[in-house]
Scaffold this motif. Structure first.
Motif, short mmCIF file in Angstrom:
data_model
loop_
_atom_site.label_atom_id
_atom_site.label_comp_id
_atom_site.label_asym_id
_atom_site.label_seq_id
_atom_site.Cartn_x
_atom_site.Cartn_y
_atom_site.Cartn_z
N LYS A 1 -14.74 -10.26 -46.75
CA LYS A 1 -15.59 -10.22 -45.56
C LYS A 1 -15.87 -8.79 -45.13
N THR A 2 -14.80 -8.05 -45.00
CA THR A 2 -14.97 -6.65 -44.65
C THR A 2 -14.02 -5.84 -45.52
N PRO A 3 -14.27 -4.56 -45.62
CA PRO A 3 -13.38 -3.73 -46.43
C PRO A 3 -11.98 -3.69 -45.87
N TYR A 4 -11.85 -4.06 -44.62
CA TYR A 4 -10.56 -3.87 -43.96
C TYR A 4 -9.81 -5.18 -43.81
N GLU A 5 -10.43 -6.28 -44.20
CA GLU A 5 -9.77 -7.55 -44.00
C GLU A 5 -8.51 -7.59 -44.85
N ASP A 6 -7.43 -7.87 -44.22
CA ASP A 6 -6.17 -7.92 -44.92
C ASP A 6 -6.16 -9.13 -45.85
N ALA A 7 -6.03 -8.86 -47.14
CA ALA A 7 -6.11 -9.95 -48.11
C ALA A 7 -4.99 -10.96 -47.90
N ASN A 8 -3.89 -10.51 -47.30
CA ASN A 8 -2.75 -11.41 -47.15
C ASN A 8 -2.75 -12.16 -45.82
N ALA A 9 -3.69 -11.83 -45.00
CA ALA A 9 -3.73 -12.50 -43.70
C ALA A 9 -3.86 -13.99 -43.92
N GLU A 10 -3.34 -14.77 -42.97
CA GLU A 10 -3.41 -16.21 -43.17
C GLU A 10 -4.88 -16.61 -43.24
N PRO A 11 -5.19 -17.47 -44.16
CA PRO A 11 -6.59 -17.85 -44.32
C PRO A 11 -7.10 -18.59 -43.08
N ILE A 12 -8.21 -18.19 -42.61
CA ILE A 12 -8.76 -18.89 -41.46
C ILE A 12 -9.46 -20.14 -41.94
N SER A 13 -9.62 -21.07 -41.04
CA SER A 13 -10.26 -22.31 -41.45
C SER A 13 -11.74 -22.09 -41.68
N LYS A 14 -12.33 -22.98 -42.39
CA LYS A 14 -13.77 -22.89 -42.64
C LYS A 14 -14.51 -22.92 -41.30
N GLY A 15 -14.03 -23.77 -40.42
CA GLY A 15 -14.67 -23.89 -39.10
C GLY A 15 -14.65 -22.57 -38.36
N GLN A 16 -13.52 -21.90 -38.39
CA GLN A 16 -13.44 -20.63 -37.67
C GLN A 16 -14.39 -19.61 -38.27
N ALA A 17 -14.44 -19.62 -39.61
CA ALA A 17 -15.34 -18.68 -40.27
C ALA A 17 -16.77 -18.93 -39.82
N LEU A 18 -17.14 -20.20 -39.80
CA LEU A 18 -18.49 -20.54 -39.36
C LEU A 18 -18.71 -20.12 -37.91
N TYR A 19 -17.69 -20.34 -37.14
CA TYR A 19 -17.77 -20.01 -35.72
C TYR A 19 -18.07 -18.52 -35.54
N GLU A 20 -17.40 -17.73 -36.34
CA GLU A 20 -17.62 -16.29 -36.24
C GLU A 20 -18.95 -15.88 -36.84
N ASP A 21 -19.28 -16.45 -37.98
CA ASP A 21 -20.51 -16.05 -38.65
C ASP A 21 -21.75 -16.41 -37.84
N ASN A 22 -21.64 -17.45 -37.07
CA ASN A 22 -22.80 -17.82 -36.27
C ASN A 22 -22.81 -17.17 -34.89
N GLY A 23 -21.83 -16.34 -34.68
CA GLY A 23 -21.83 -15.59 -33.43
C GLY A 23 -21.55 -16.43 -32.20
N CYS A 24 -20.88 -17.55 -32.38
CA CYS A 24 -20.58 -18.39 -31.22
C CYS A 24 -19.74 -17.62 -30.20
N SER A 25 -18.85 -16.76 -30.74
CA SER A 25 -17.91 -16.08 -29.84
C SER A 25 -18.61 -15.08 -28.94
N GLY A 26 -19.87 -14.74 -29.24
CA GLY A 26 -20.61 -13.89 -28.33
C GLY A 26 -20.87 -14.58 -27.00
N CYS A 27 -20.89 -15.90 -27.03
CA CYS A 27 -21.24 -16.64 -25.81
C CYS A 27 -20.13 -17.55 -25.33
N HIS A 28 -19.23 -17.96 -26.25
CA HIS A 28 -18.19 -18.90 -25.86
C HIS A 28 -16.81 -18.34 -26.17
N SER A 29 -15.92 -18.59 -25.26
CA SER A 29 -14.54 -18.28 -25.53
C SER A 29 -13.90 -19.57 -26.05
#
Ligand code: HEA
Ligand code: HEA
Ligand code: CUA
Ligand code: CU
Lengths: 124, 229, 327, 551
Positions: free
Chosen positions: C234-262
């Motif tokens: 995703k990014t050069p800095y993403e820790d490869a060992n970080a726990e994998p996020i769910s597909k839903g969360q990825a979508l949530y971030e990619d669609n910018g939902c967090s810009g408007c919703h907490s």
């Protein structure tokens, strides 16, 4: 200023003459696209419109002989034309990234000819 | 007002007298003011024409196609109607100035009749277009129709500009009715006809706008024209 | 953590043409000082020298013309103005002359309410990096940004969705900005000459969260960039060992939902906080809230703010699941 | 008194008996001017309150007491009031009405009834503008620029604001029209264009802008309304509309509008400087012509607001080039004013203090305008606080300051009283220091990249906003102080006499102070220049009974 001292008959016949002129010009409007200057249809149409406008302004609106108002009208028209010249002539003529923009999409593909490539324009 | 207006006199140092132009009874001032008002109309429509040629420049071919689909016959008839109405309006003013109040009123009525005729024809045109699915907020002019963008813009502006022009005609009719009232009340008389004069000017400017609206919408696509813009 | 936690770097300069712009600014500054003083010094001097107590009535002189002076104060400023015009023009010239696309990386930028999306050209494996950059109010920083190598031409090809509004992509440290106009494609380019992270601001007013429409440009060493670009990270800095996020969360971030919703509170950002939304509404409602947001607008909110999301059904389902389970 | 054309209730429709109705129905230009001032003053304080709220919100990063939406509505309200309700009608509606006819020796404007109508149209416009504050959707949040497509899509009540701006535009057009005819028709015999006071020149140039630029924004706003409710497509990208076209149309008006604001203000400056230098003005014709040419060139430079809009680069270059040419006539004016002080006898009364203070602040405002006229630099500075500081320096430090100068200068003419000089001077210094403290830091913040219309910002900028807040407090106290001084002066001040400043122009040659309803007893014959002094004394004197020259 005495605005009552006029010769009705003379004025009336002038009005009719102008009307005939206007009707003739309207007729020309209709035949022009089929007969002549078909390549420059737009310019021809606008030219006829200007002639008609001139007749109306000068005779129907009695601008003939009115120096002050003529100057003012000239100034107003000048300003409108400058707006045109700048917005159409300078900006839209050099519309940037035309073939990549949505709003310039056309049902018929735009001809490449005539679209000068702009200095900042990069190959598509 | 019962007081008769007497122009004032200013006296200079040599005792010479100069007539002062007061704001009352200033025929030329009234005319000048109305001309200035007409310039604002010119700029208003000028701005819309600018918007029109803006999109025309971006979509030359689609503008021609759209123009070709307008009803030139009805547009032409309307042009002639307006031409004649400008004549009747002008004759009415002439009659007023030469003292023929009755004739003047008749001419105003004729002008109004022609104005109504213009509106009716315009109405038929719009109706036909509506049935072809071309109307504001309707069918082909909606954002998700497949109608080419250039034609959407053309018609969007067509309805706006002819609509606004029609609105001017309606106002014109209103003004003429008012003028008739003033004539009947003898507020407008052969020796005091600035209102009549200005309404005649108004009618001319409405016509003048049409002189440009007509070819730009109806005629640019005539005769299978392919540009030349 | 991908980039340092405060937006900063305003007073720095990091694009090849920034210096030209600053030079033009300072030339203007000094000319302005000269012209300003040419008015103010005489003003103060005259106000003092000819003060009422210092002048007898007979000493007043009605000087009304001085052709030489008048020509001077018309001509000299005119020349200075032309000088300024030239520098304004020349500093804009490099800024606005796009380099050849063959010698640059062309990145698609989409600005919408209130997120920036970047799309890279495909890498050699055919993978296309797509990054959504949203400001997170809670941490006071943006997550992710635009990653570019140092010393390379970057062309930004920018636009906004048709139902969106105008934004403006502004990088103060690079002295550049250009509006992002729905329906148009606009472009700007830069070549960063210093490694670092630089703020991006939205400079055209775009509504509620206009002040939070930040992003970042991360300028990296070429090698580092190449290493990342070849992968699907995703990014050069993403820790490869970080726990994998769910597909839903990825979508949530990619669609910018967090810009408007907490997602983990009920606080309003622009839209309502989504904590516990799964208990309040069923899946059908939530799906509808994404596809057709202007129906069933909750109390205290207005239609027309949340854009409809035309996503594939399975993505919608994932998103709904994510909202329901909050993970 | 030769004629009895007027009676006590003259200049009012239908000769009403009650004092109140005499004012409401008045067609007397002086009264209309005063009523304009009262209404503007009222709204002005609302906008001032909004401004103060914004400053308070910006005192620290993060949301203090406004959220994004309320802040957006706040600056829109502030901008709309300040521009459309206050500063655009501002000087022409107040002093154009009150003093312009007096200056040219006219009994009234050319169309007094239209003037009455215009005033009420203006009032209706302001009410429509404010009405949306009380609707459900709330006041518009578009900024005073109403950029499409934002203004088309926002859920707030823009329609009211757009319509209000249109109505106010109409009022502005009609004012301009009225003044143009007045200046052409009603000048006293003998007064040709080169004998008009420079304030009249300012009003004349302004009137042309009102007349010819305003219709463009009028139709633009109507098109926006049409777009919103009838979907004509012209500004909607989904139908092929171009948002940049809206910006063009908007700025075609709104740039000339800034000269519409400043030109009458410059006119006030040109009245005050010679009067308090007790000598003839330097370069009368140059100043007059520069007003006209600023108005003319001002039509051609609107594109400098579009340097980052996506407009063609060629157009940017053309606009930038043209923009520099407005600075030159402005410069000429400034040098002429300074030259007028040379070998004069400078009396630092309050109006003069304000005028000289404005020379400082407007020089800063104008020269920073020149900064952002440079394309490359403006690409960086556009829509940052640098621009915001520029236009506050120009509008507040230029137009509003000169309006204040004019208020002090013509205070005796309107009220017949004199305010307390000493207090008025304190108010000036408070304002002047407060103003600079308020806006100067914003140049620096803007240069470092603080964008405008941000209700929350990055911590780096806090210091500038704090200083600015202190300035705002000082400044607003100064304004209130000044109004208290005016109020005291009006109620308790000493009688001022007809010509307290020893000024030369015709409005100071009235039989009484405040000016009588019918203006000059008789129309004078004007065979003199507007600023004729000899050894510091006005040359021209009148017998106020006959208005014959007696010098
Ligand atoms: C009263 C109002 C007023 C006035 C008079 C001016 C005057 C000028 N303005 Fe300003 N301007 C605004 C109000 C005003 N402006 C507003 C409201 C905005 C922003 C609107 C918005 O976006 O909301 C704006 C924005 C604005 C921009 C766009 C900024 C941006 O958005 O990026 C630009 C760019 O060129 C600009 C330039 C100028 C110039 C060159 C002048 C010139 O006319 C200045 C001329 C004056 C001088 C130069 C100083 C005096 C002269 C001397 C001291 C003599 C010697 C000097 C020389 C010969 C140079 N202005
Ligand atoms: C005339 C114009 C004018 C004036 C006077 C002011 C005055 C002030 N303005 Fe302003 N301002 C604008 C016009 C003006 N403004 C505009 C157009 C915008 C842009 C809006 C937008 O983005 O859409 C803006 C934006 C703006 C912002 C930026 C918002 C943002 O982008 O985030 C801020 C921030 O603090 C601000 C603050 C202030 C403050 C503290 C004052 C104080 O200085 C207020 C105090 C002012 C006075 C004290 C003047 C007193 C005058 C009188 C009392 C006259 C009354 C007399 C009679 C009627 C006879 N203004
Ligand atoms: Cu996006 Cu402001
Ligand atoms: Cu401008």
């Amino acid at each position: 200023m005495d605005t009552n001292n006029i010769d009705y008959k003379k004025e009336q016949s002038r009005f009719f003459k102008v009307l005939i002129g206007l009707l003739l010009l309207t007729a020309v409007t209709f035949i022009q696209p089929h007969l002549f200057l078909t390549e420059a249809n737009f310019a021809a149409q606008m030219f006829i419109a200007v002639l008609k406008a001139w007749l109306i302004i000068m005779y129907y609106m009695h601008l003939k002989g009115e120096t002050l108002i003529t100057w003012m009208a000239g100034f107003s028209l000048f300003i409108v034309f400058t707006f045109f010249a700048i917005v159409i002539g300078v900006d839209v003529q050099h519309f940037q990234f035309k073939d990549e923009s949505h709003i310039t999409e056309s049902a018929i593909p735009l001809h490449e000819a005539g679209h000068e490539s702009h200095s900042t324009h990069s190959a598509h | 007002m019962s007081h008769e207006y007497v122009p004032e006199i200013a006296t200079d140092r040599d005792g010479k007298q100069h007539e002062v132009q007061g704001w009352q009874d200033d025929f030329y001032g009234g005319k000048l003011g109305f001309w200035l008002f007409m310039f604002t109309e010119v700029l208003m429509f000028g701005a819309m024409f600018m918007a029109l040629s803006y999109y025309n420049t971006l979509h030359p071919q689609e503008f021609l196609d759209a123009s070709a689909s307008l009803n030139r016959l009805l547009g032409g008839i309307n042009t002639v109607i307006l031409l004649i109405s400008a004549l009747t309006m002008g004759l009415g003013l002439l009659k007023m100035r030469t003292g023929d109040v009755k004739g003047a009123k008749l001419m105003i009525w004729v002008t109004m009749l022609l104005a109504v005729a213009f509106l009716v024809i315009k109405g038929f045109e719009w109706r036909a277009e509506y049935h072809h699915g071309v109307f504001l907020m309707h069918d082909k002019l909606l954002a998700d129709s497949s109608f080419p963008l250039g034609e959407k813009l053309f018609f969007g502006l067509y309805f706006t500009m002819t609509g606004l022009h029609g609105f001017h005609i309606i106002i014109g009719i209103g003004l003429m009715l008012w003028l008739l009232k003033r004539i009947n009340a003898e507020k407008v008389r052969p020796d005091h006809h600035i209102l009549h004069w200005n309404i005649a000017l108004y009618w001319d400017i409405v016509h003048l706008i049409w002189v440009f609206v007509f070819p730009y919408y109806y005629m640019i696509g005539a005769g299978g024209a392919t540009g030349g813009h | 953590m991908d980039v340092n936690n405060t937006l900063s770097g305003f007073n720095s300069m990091a694009a090849t043409f920034s210096k030209d712009v600053d030079q033009a600014f300072w030339i203007n500054f000094w000319i302005s000082i000269i012209l300003g003083l040419s008015v103010l010094i005489p003003m103060f001097y005259f106000a003092w020298k000819y003060r009422a107590s210092n002048v007898k009535d007979e000493e007043i002189e009605n000087i009304t013309h001085n052709t030489k002076l008048e020509i001077a104060w018309t001509l000299i400023p005119t020349i200075m103005m032309m000088f300024l015009f030239y520098y304004g023009y020349s500093s804009m010239k490099t800024l606005r002359t796009m380099p050849a696309e063959s010698e640059s990386i062309v990145i698609q930028v989409e600005g919408s309410k209130w997120k920036w999306k970047y799309e890279y050209p495909a890498n050699k494996n055919g993978f296309v990096h797509k990054i959504t950059s949203v400001y997170d109010k809670k941490i006071g920083d943006v997550k992710r940004g635009l990653y570019v190598p140092v010393g390379t031409n970057i062309i930004l090809k920018m636009t906004a969705p048709l139902n969106d509004v105008i934004h403006s992509y502004y990088i103060p440290a690079f002295r550049m900005k250009e509006d992002v106009v729905p329906g148009r494609t606009t472009k700007q380019w830069f070549k960063a000459d210093k490694v670092g992270t630089y703020d991006v601001e939205c400079a055209e007013y775009c509504g509620t969260a206009h002040s939070y429409m930040y992003s970042k440009v991360v300028v990296m060493e070429q090698a580092e960039y190449d290493a990342w670009f070849a992968t699907e990270g995703k990014t050069p800095y993403e820790d490869a060992n970080a726990e994998p996020i769910s597909k839903g969360q990825a979508l949530y971030e990619d669609n910018g939902c967090s810009g408007c919703h907490s997602i983990d509170s009920t606080d309003t950002i622009v839209g309502p906080g989504l904590k516990g939304i799964g208990e309040k509404h069923d899946a059908a409602y939530l799906k509808n809230a994404l596809v057709n947001p202007d129906k069933d607008v909750p109390e205290g909110f207005f239609p027309g703010v949340m854009p409809p999301f035309a996503l594939p059904d399975e993505d919608i389902a994932e998103l709904v699941k994510y909202m329901q389970e909050n993970k | 008194m030769s004629k009895t054309y007027f009676d006590e209730t003259h200049c009012a429709y239908g000769h009403p008996k009650s004092k109140f109705m005499q004012w409401m129905l008045t067609i007397d230009h002086k009264r209309i001017g005063i009523m304009y001032a009262a209404v503007m003053f009222f709204y002005f304080f609302i906008a001032l309150g909004t401004a103060f709220m914004m400053r308070l919100e910006l005192l620290a990063p993060g949301a203090q007491f406004l959220d994004g939406d309320s802040f957006n509505q706040a600056f829109t309200l502030h901008g709309v009031i300040m521009i459309f309700l206050f500063i655009v009608p501002g000087i022409p509606a107040i002093f154009g009405n009150i003093v312009m006819p007096l200056m040219i020796g006219a009994k009234d404007v050319s169309f007094p009834k239209l003037n009455w109508f215009t005033f009420w149209l203006y009032v209706v416009g302001t009410l429509v503008a404010m009405a949306s504050l009380f609707t459900d959707a709330g006041f518009a949040d578009t900024g005073w620029t109403f950029y499409a497509p934002y203004s088309i899509t926002t859920g707030t009540n823009v329609i009211f604001t757009l319509v209000a701006a249109f109505i106010l535009g109409m009022a502005s057009i009609l004012t301009g029209l009225n003044f143009l005819v007045t200046i052409h028709r009603l000048r006293a015999p003998g007064m040709d264009f080169w004998k008009m006071p420079l304030f009249v020149w300012g009003i004349y140039a302004t009137a042309w802008i009102q007349l010819l630029a305003t219709p463009v924004v009028g139709i633009t706003l109507i098109l926006a309304v049409m777009e919103k409710y009838f979907g004509i497509g012209i500004f909607d990208p989904a139908k092929g509309g171009d948002p940049v076209l809206f910006e063009h149309l908007f700025w075609i008006y709104s740039h000339p509008a800034v000269y519409l604001m400043i030109l009458p203000a410059f006119g006030i400056m040109s009245e005050i400087i010679p009067t308090f230098s007790r000598r003839e003005i330097f370069g009368y014709r140059a100043i007059a012509i520069s007003s006209a040419s600023i108005a003319g060139i001002g039509y051609l430079v609107w594109g400098h607001h579009l340097y980052t809009s996506g407009m063609a680069d060629t157009a940017k270059v053309v606009f930038s080039f043209l923009t520099f040419f407005v600075a030159i006539p402005t410069g000429i004016k400034f040098y002429d004013w300074i030259a007028t002080m040379y070998k004069g006898k400078i009396i630092l009364s309050t109006p003069m203090l304000w005028a000289l203070g404005t020379i400082i602040t407007f020089t800063i405002g104008g020269l920073t305008g020149v900064t952002i006229a440079m394309i490359g630099v403006d690409i960086h500075l556009q829509d940052t606080y640098y621009t915001v500081a520029h236009f506050h320096y120009a509008m507040l430090g230029g137009v509003a300051f000169l309006l204040f100068a004019g208020m002090h200068y013509w205070f005796p003419l309107v009220t017949g009283k004199m305010y307390n000089e000493a207090h008025a001077k304190i108010a000036f210094y408070l304002n002047f220091v407060g103003f600079n403290l308020l806006w100067f830091p914003m140049f620096i913040a803007g240069y470092y990249g603080m964008p405008r219309r941000y209700f929350d910002y990055l911590p780096e900028f806090q210091i500038y906003h704090q200083v600015s807040f202190a300035g705002a407090v000082l400044f607003i106290s100064g304004v209130i102080y000044m109004f208290v001084v005016f109020y005291k002066g009006w109620t308790k001040g000493e009688a001022s006499g007809t010509n307290p400043w020893n000024a030369t122009t015709l409005e100071w040659h009235l039989p009484t102070s405040p000016a009588p309803l019918e203006n000059h007893t008789k129309v004078p014959y004007v065979d003199f220049n507007p600023y004729e002094y000899h050894h510091g004394q006005p040359v021209v004197k009148f017998d106020y009974k006959t208005m014959q020259r007696i010098d």
